[in-house]
Design an enzyme around this catalytic site. Structure first.
Site, mmCIF file in Angstrom:
data_model
loop_
_atom_site.group_PDB
_atom_site.id
_atom_site.type_symbol
_atom_site.label_atom_id
_atom_site.label_comp_id
_atom_site.label_asym_id
_atom_site.label_seq_id
_atom_site.Cartn_x
_atom_site.Cartn_y
_atom_site.Cartn_z
ATOM 1 N N ALA A 53 0.798 -1.232 0.000
ATOM 2 C CA ALA A 53 0.000 0.000 0.000
ATOM 3 C C ALA A 53 0.834 1.288 0.000
ATOM 4 O O ALA A 53 0.248 2.377 0.110
ATOM 5 C CB ALA A 53 -1.011 0.040 1.144
ATOM 6 N N ALA A 54 2.148 1.179 -0.151
ATOM 7 C CA ALA A 54 2.953 2.416 -0.211
ATOM 8 C C ALA A 54 2.491 3.269 -1.394
ATOM 9 O O ALA A 54 2.342 4.495 -1.286
ATOM 10 C CB ALA A 54 4.427 2.071 -0.339
ATOM 11 N N GLY A 55 2.247 2.611 -2.529
ATOM 12 C CA GLY A 55 1.763 3.341 -3.713
ATOM 13 C C GLY A 55 0.388 3.940 -3.459
ATOM 14 O O GLY A 55 0.084 5.048 -3.929
ATOM 15 N N ASP A 56 -0.439 3.239 -2.724
ATOM 16 C CA ASP A 56 -1.785 3.751 -2.428
ATOM 17 C C ASP A 56 -1.703 4.992 -1.544
ATOM 18 O O ASP A 56 -2.410 5.978 -1.765
ATOM 19 C CB ASP A 56 -2.621 2.674 -1.721
#
Ligand code: RIB
Length: 299
Positions: free
Chosen positions: A250-253
Site C-alpha cells: 500500500a505504499a503506492g496507495d
C-alpha cells in the site's frame, strides 16, 4: 467548502502472513504472524487521503457479508462519505492474500468479488457527483469500462482524473489521453510504455513517451528513490525520506491518496509530490495496508 476528492475503486480484506522469503512456485513455507487488515487499492487511497485531511467520497461495491460491513464501518470512522458504496447481493466482498518477506517486499493475489461488478450503470446516478468533484482518483481493480466511463465524463466536464495504473496492465491510448495525472510505478510504467526502466534516462524516456499520449503530468514512483515527475515539458526528481521498510504493501496507495489531498488543497505539483513521498515513506515503516496510512501530524 473544500473541493472533494472522489475515489472510485476497490475494497478488499487483506489476509497477510509474514514469512522469511516469498515462496517460489510449488513451495510451501512456514510463515510467522497472521494479520487480517482492511485493504484494496481504492479503499487504501481513500483512507490515506482522509487521514491526511482530504474531504473524501468513496465509491465502491462490497458483498453482502461481514467483510463488506466491516469495511464500510471502517470508512465511516475515517470520516469518509460512504453514501455511494453499493452492496452486491450476488458476489462476495474482495479478498487479498498477501505474503510479506523480511525485507518488506510482498506478493499479492486478489479475489476481486464485488469489485469486478462495479459497472458504469452503477455510476449513472452519481453523474453530478462526478461532474462536481475537485479531483477524481482511480486505480485498476475495478472494470476498465468503469474507469473509461468516469474518465470520459470527467474530461468532458473539466474535472481532473488521477489514474494509478495498478495492478499493471496495458491501457488504450484513448483512455490515457484523457488522464490529467498518471502515477505508475516502475513496472507499470514499463508495461504502459514498453520501455524497460533501468536508470534515470530510461525512466525519463518512459515518462516522455506516456506524456506524448496526451497526459498532462506523468509521475513515475521509484520506491525508496522517490519519484520522477514530467509536467509542462520539464523533469523533476523528488527524493523520498530514508526509512527502514517493514512492509511496502500500500505504499503506492498512500502516495496517491496523499498526492490527491495535497493537490485538492492547492499545493503545487512539486510540493504535492514531496508530501506524497513522505507519506509513502512513513507507511512502509508499519505493517498492513490501511493500518499503515499516516495521519497529517506525522508528515
Ligand atoms: O496496494 C495494496 C493492495 O493491493 C492491498 O491492500 C490488496 O488488497 C490489493 O488490493
Amino acid at each position: 467548502m473544500k473541493p472533494y476528492i472522489l475515489v472510485i475503486g476497490s475494497s478488499n480484506t487483506d489476509m497477510v502472513v509474514k514469512a522469511a522469503h516469498l515462496p517460489v512456485p510449488g513451495e510451501t513455507i512456514l510463515g510467522g504472524t497472521f494479520l487480517m487488515n482492511a485493504g484494496g487499492k481504492g479503499a487504501n487511497q481513500a483512507v490515506a487521503a482522509a487521514r491526511l485531511g482530504g474531504e473524501v467520497i468513496f465509491v465502491a461495491k462490497v458483498g453482502d457479508d461481514i467483510f463488506g460491513k466491516q469495511a464500510v464501518e471502517g470508512f465511516k470512522q475515517e470520516g469518509i462519505d460512504t453514501t455511494y458504496i453499493l452492496t452486491d447481493l450476488v458476489n462476495p466482498s474482495g479478498v487479498a492474500l498477501i505474503t510479506v518477506d523480511d525485507h518488506g517486499e510482498n506478493c499479492i493475489v486478489v479475489a476481486s468479488g464485488a469489485n469486478a461488478a462495479l459497472m458504469p450503470s452503477d455510476l449513472r446516478k452519481i453523474e453530478q457527483t462526478i461532474k462536481n468533484a475537485g479531483l477524481i482518483l482511480m486505480q485498476l481493480e475495478i472494470p476498465i469500462e468503469t474507469v473509461e466511463y468516469v474518465t470520459s465524463l470527467a474530461a468532458e466536464n473539466g474535472v481532473k482524473v488521477i489514474l494509478n495504473p495498478a495492478p499493471a496492465c496495458q491501457l488504450p491510448d484513448e483512455l490515457l489521453g484523457k488522464i490529467a495525472i498518471l502515477t505508475p510505478n516502475e513496472t507499470e510504467a514499463e508495461i504502459l510504455s514498453g520501455i524497460k526502466i533501468t536508470d534515470n534516462e530510461s525512466a525519463k524516456k518512459a515518462a516522455l513517451l506516456l506524456a506524448d499520449k496526451g497526459i498532462e503530468t506523468v509521475i513515475i514512483t521509484l520506491g525508496a528513490n522517490g519519484a520522477l515527475v514530467f509536467s509542462n515539458d520539464e523533469y523533476l526528481w523528488v527524493k523520498s525520506p530514508v526509512v527502514t521498510a517493514v512492509d511496502t504493501t500500500a505504499a503506492g496507495d498512500v502516495f496517491n491518496g496523499a498526492l490527491a489531498t495535497a493537490l485538492a488543497e492547492g499545493q503545487t505539483m512539486t510540493e504535492a509530490v514531496a508530501f506524497a513521498c513522505s507519506a509513502a515513506a512513513l507507511s512502509v515503516t508499519k505493517m498492513g495496508a490501511q493500518a499503515s496510512a499516516p495521519f497529517r501530524r506525522q508528515i
